[in-house]
Motif scaffolding. Structure first.
Motif, mmCIF file in Angstrom:
data_model
loop_
_atom_site.group_PDB
_atom_site.id
_atom_site.type_symbol
_atom_site.label_atom_id
_atom_site.label_comp_id
_atom_site.label_asym_id
_atom_site.label_seq_id
_atom_site.Cartn_x
_atom_site.Cartn_y
_atom_site.Cartn_z
ATOM 1 N N VAL A 1 0.906 -1.298 -0.308
ATOM 2 C CA VAL A 1 0.078 -0.355 -0.140
ATOM 3 C C VAL A 1 0.662 0.689 0.365
ATOM 4 O O VAL A 1 1.687 1.031 0.646
ATOM 5 C CB VAL A 1 -1.016 0.204 1.085
ATOM 6 N N LYS A 2 0.497 2.084 -1.158
ATOM 7 C CA LYS A 2 2.001 3.048 -0.833
ATOM 8 C C LYS A 2 1.560 4.181 0.434
ATOM 9 O O LYS A 2 0.367 4.576 0.693
ATOM 10 C CB LYS A 2 0.893 4.250 -2.549
ATOM 11 N N SER A 3 2.734 4.466 0.640
ATOM 12 C CA SER A 3 3.225 5.441 1.629
ATOM 13 C C SER A 3 2.535 4.584 2.853
ATOM 14 O O SER A 3 2.290 5.605 4.442
ATOM 15 C CB SER A 3 2.172 6.071 1.634
ATOM 16 N N THR A 4 2.874 3.509 3.184
ATOM 17 C CA THR A 4 2.455 3.027 4.432
ATOM 18 C C THR A 4 3.920 1.844 4.947
ATOM 19 O O THR A 4 4.360 1.851 4.086
ATOM 20 C CB THR A 4 1.114 1.656 4.683
ATOM 21 N N SER A 5 3.440 1.178 5.927
ATOM 22 C CA SER A 5 5.347 0.431 6.120
ATOM 23 C C SER A 5 5.063 -1.183 5.379
ATOM 24 O O SER A 5 4.304 -1.489 4.312
ATOM 25 C CB SER A 5 5.157 0.056 7.913
ATOM 26 N N GLY A 6 6.794 -1.414 4.685
ATOM 27 C CA GLY A 6 6.252 -2.191 3.782
ATOM 28 C C GLY A 6 7.430 -3.348 4.834
ATOM 29 O O GLY A 6 7.289 -3.140 6.083
ATOM 30 N N HIS A 7 7.999 -3.957 4.344
ATOM 31 C CA HIS A 7 8.535 -5.479 4.605
ATOM 32 C C HIS A 7 9.239 -6.034 3.484
ATOM 33 O O HIS A 7 9.261 -6.140 2.698
ATOM 34 C CB HIS A 7 7.242 -6.400 5.492
#
Length: 289
Positions: free
Chosen positions: A11-17
């Motif tokens: 999701v753009k501009s949320t946390s990544g993993h």
């Protein structure tokens, strides 16, 4: 040189993993930045405006939801499980009407992910928002000044992938420590996740050597370096407290300022045979061409 880590941001501009391997598609890593959050007016909402969006950790699922198969098969990154500190995890899928969202240089049509997803994210953001999914990333071109007519990008700001190097981050953190010493502050090194890269390269002998790269191969996949990455205020948001600080922009402005902007990392465009995908794995060798 080798590929030290791979990160995906569903999701753009949320946390990544981080992931140990990922498929490379013409518009970016599979599942990367295919979802977007919008406000009541339909404008894209990012962590620049609402830093707490970084507390959302979305993870890609298969196409199975509540025991059923969507659209007769697996949706390409369309099904997510959202986790966050404010509510129980929620699995969502694109099932609603389409709407147009406006991004830099282009507007694209996305499919709504339903009221449950909207309520979950609204509780986190503290204002009414919706979640949309880009079903066809082939409809959004990259900036024609830096790409070819056939180049495409998902919902990332500009280009399919972002590359950084551990050598450049080490040099930046040395500079940040020097700035702190001058000002009588406690040195606080910046973690790589502040820059939200897709691929991080280790073993580069010179900091910022990537500024001069034109083409490279990671594993079996070749990429063009389209341009350097100018950095915004999002890099100043602490990913633990969600508060904005001065670094790294303060120090980048002293050492990496050009054309009125500050720079860290480079943008990549995959060079793939039409109709084919590539694959990256942690530990892949990296060769500058």
């Amino acid at each position: 040189m080798k590929l030290a880590s791979i990160s995906r941001y569903p999701v753009k501009s949320t946390s990544g993993h981080e992931v140990t391997e990922a498929e490379v598609q013409p518009w970016g890593l599979a599942g990367d930045r295919r979802h977007v959050i919008t406000d009541e007016s339909g404008a894209v909402l990012t962590a620049r405006q609402e830093p707490r969006l970084l507390a959302c950790v979305p993870v890609l699922n298969s196409g199975v939801l509540d025991g059923g198969v969507l659209d007769g098969g697996v949706l390409d990154g369309g099904v997510l499980t959202l986790t966050g500190p404010h509510a129980e995890p929620l699995t969502v899928a694109p099932t609603g009407p389409r709407s147009v969202v406006h991004l830099p240089r282009t507007s694209v049509e996305v499919t709504d992910c339903g009221d449950a997803a909207a309520a979950w994210l609204s509780g986190l953001a503290g204002r009414p928002v919706r979640l949309g999914w880009l079903d066809d990333p082939a409809r959004r071109p990259v900036d024609p000044a830096y790409g070819r007519p056939e180049d495409r990008v998902s919902l990332a700001d500009a280009f399919p992938l972002l590359l950084t190097t551990t050598a450049s981050l080490a040099r930046l953190n040395d500079w940040i420590a020097g700035t702190a010493l001058e000002l009588g502050e406690e040195p606080r090194p910046i973690p790589m996740r502040r820059f939200r890269p897709n691929v991080v390269i280790d073993g580069v002998t010179e900091p910022f050597a990537e500024d001069e790269w034109k083409r490279l191969r990671i594993g079996e996949v070749e990429f063009r370096v389209s341009k350097g990455c100018d950095r915004c205020v999002l890099t100043t948001v602490d990913t633990t407290t969600y508060r904005k600080g001065k670094e790294p922009l303060r120090t980048l402005a002293r050492h990496r300022r050009r054309n009125g902007k500050v720079w860290f990392g480079v943008n990549l465009i995959p060079d793939l045979i039409p109709g084919t995908y590539g694959r990256l794995a942690q530990g892949d060798p990296v060769l500058v061409l």
